[in-house]
Scaffold this active site. Sequence first.
Site, PDB file in Angstrom:
ATOM      1  N   PRO A   2       0.828  -1.201   0.000  1.00 43.16           N
ATOM      2  CA  PRO A   2       0.000   0.000   0.000  1.00 43.16           C
ATOM      3  C   PRO A   2       0.869   1.260   0.000  1.00 43.16           C
ATOM      4  O   PRO A   2       1.784   1.396   0.818  1.00 43.16           O
ATOM      5  CB  PRO A   2      -0.794  -0.128   1.300  1.00 43.16           C
ATOM      6  CG  PRO A   2      -0.847  -1.601   1.553  1.00 43.16           C
ATOM      7  CD  PRO A   2       0.484  -2.113   1.104  1.00 43.16           C
ATOM      8  N   GLU A   3       0.593   2.141  -0.927  1.00 38.35           N
ATOM      9  CA  GLU A   3       1.319   3.397  -1.023  1.00 38.35           C
ATOM     10  C   GLU A   3       0.435   4.531  -0.509  1.00 38.35           C
ATOM     11  O   GLU A   3      -0.618   4.279   0.071  1.00 38.35           O
ATOM     12  CB  GLU A   3       1.778   3.629  -2.469  1.00 38.35           C
ATOM     13  CG  GLU A   3       2.658   2.493  -2.973  1.00 38.35           C
ATOM     14  CD  GLU A   3       3.157   2.681  -4.404  1.00 38.35           C
ATOM     15  OE1 GLU A   3       3.222   3.828  -4.884  1.00 38.35           O
ATOM     16  OE2 GLU A   3       3.490   1.664  -5.054  1.00 38.35           O
ATOM     17  N   LYS A  62       3.056   6.400   4.066  1.00 41.11           N
ATOM     18  CA  LYS A  62       2.605   5.019   4.240  1.00 41.11           C
ATOM     19  C   LYS A  62       2.224   4.719   5.685  1.00 41.11           C
ATOM     20  O   LYS A  62       1.714   3.630   5.972  1.00 41.11           O
ATOM     21  CB  LYS A  62       3.699   4.054   3.778  1.00 41.11           C
ATOM     22  CG  LYS A  62       4.052   4.189   2.301  1.00 41.11           C
ATOM     23  CD  LYS A  62       5.184   3.261   1.925  1.00 41.11           C
ATOM     24  CE  LYS A  62       5.635   3.491   0.489  1.00 41.11           C
ATOM     25  NZ  LYS A  62       6.747   2.598   0.117  1.00 41.11           N
TER      26      LYS A  62
END
Length: 367
Positions: A2-3, A62
């Site tokens: 996940p960014e 993040k």
Amino acid sequence: MPELAEVSRIVHFIRKHLVGKKLANVQAQHDDIVFGKAGTSAAEFQKAMQGKTIAGAGQQGKYFWITMSSPPHAVMHFGMAGWLKIRNADTYYYRTDKPEDKEWPPKYWKFLLETDEEPKTEAAFVDFRRLARIRLVDCPADEIRKYSPLKENGPDPVADKDTVSNEWLKEKVKSKKVPIKALLLDQANISGIGNWMGDEILYHAKIHPEQYSNTLTDDQIKQLHTSIHYVCDTSVELLADSEKFPEEWLFKHRWGKGKKNKPAVLPNGEKIVYLTVGGRTSAVVPSVQKKTGPVAKDIADEDRKRPAASKEESDPETAEDGAPAKKRTTNGRSKTTVKKEEAEDTKPPKKVKEQSAGKRRSTRLTK
């Protein structure tokens, strides 16, 4: 993994479903890595959250956090495959018809939250790869970014828009001699940009990812600055829903590599090639992203063999265990694809319909 955009999506769901609600029941299963390496235990987490009201949620790149009615607060990082599920809410980018995906509590949960309302809201932090981190930070809620690990990371291009100015970026890139893609991936420089976002930014900026940062011209830096804000702002506004991404984005076409009878090309026929920069496989359009200065290595503008393994972006939270990288999916990319991306992220994703008999769900939500 996940960014910035994907993490922003989950912060949206926390604010929508959990903020302002009291936690009647908190359960946590101790994990020596997920909790332990962040200096927290499951028992400490459970005690800190039980009976309190969730006051807010925030994000820096993040990392994201849940602030409570009183300290300490929970600061989290998804690692490569972590996520926060909310029962009966579509927080993920896909769904399947597998019975186990509808079980509650879900597999591999690290903590469970239940609110005291009726009907209650239930949430679960899951991570089968154990690269996520969950910690407690004991400080006033409005000072959370002044404490580790957030204080060691660079500004967030969305939350800190004024900080990430053209002059700030110019000073940053001119002061270093590293491939520009590697500079973008280094979370100490700027928070939240990962592999696909870095490629998208450089494609729109028309900059080759291997070019040394200190060789960029003022005009290139200005375009890079514009592209950073365009890609980050747009993807966050769309809650990382790739179906809503503009058709001209590289993201829409980068997954063709390895697919039979489908070369990796843009709609106009421009070829997409792949090379490794900063330990990550990069998608590049050579006809657009031309080398205008020295690069880290001399490469031919042709398709390359994919590396046996790819390292994670410069991020101590996910690299400390030495585990291979594994990328979280975005809308339209299946769980099967995630497994195939453990060693590389250039293989094409399988469409949801292959996994769920065509029952593709929408993630179009009102903010």
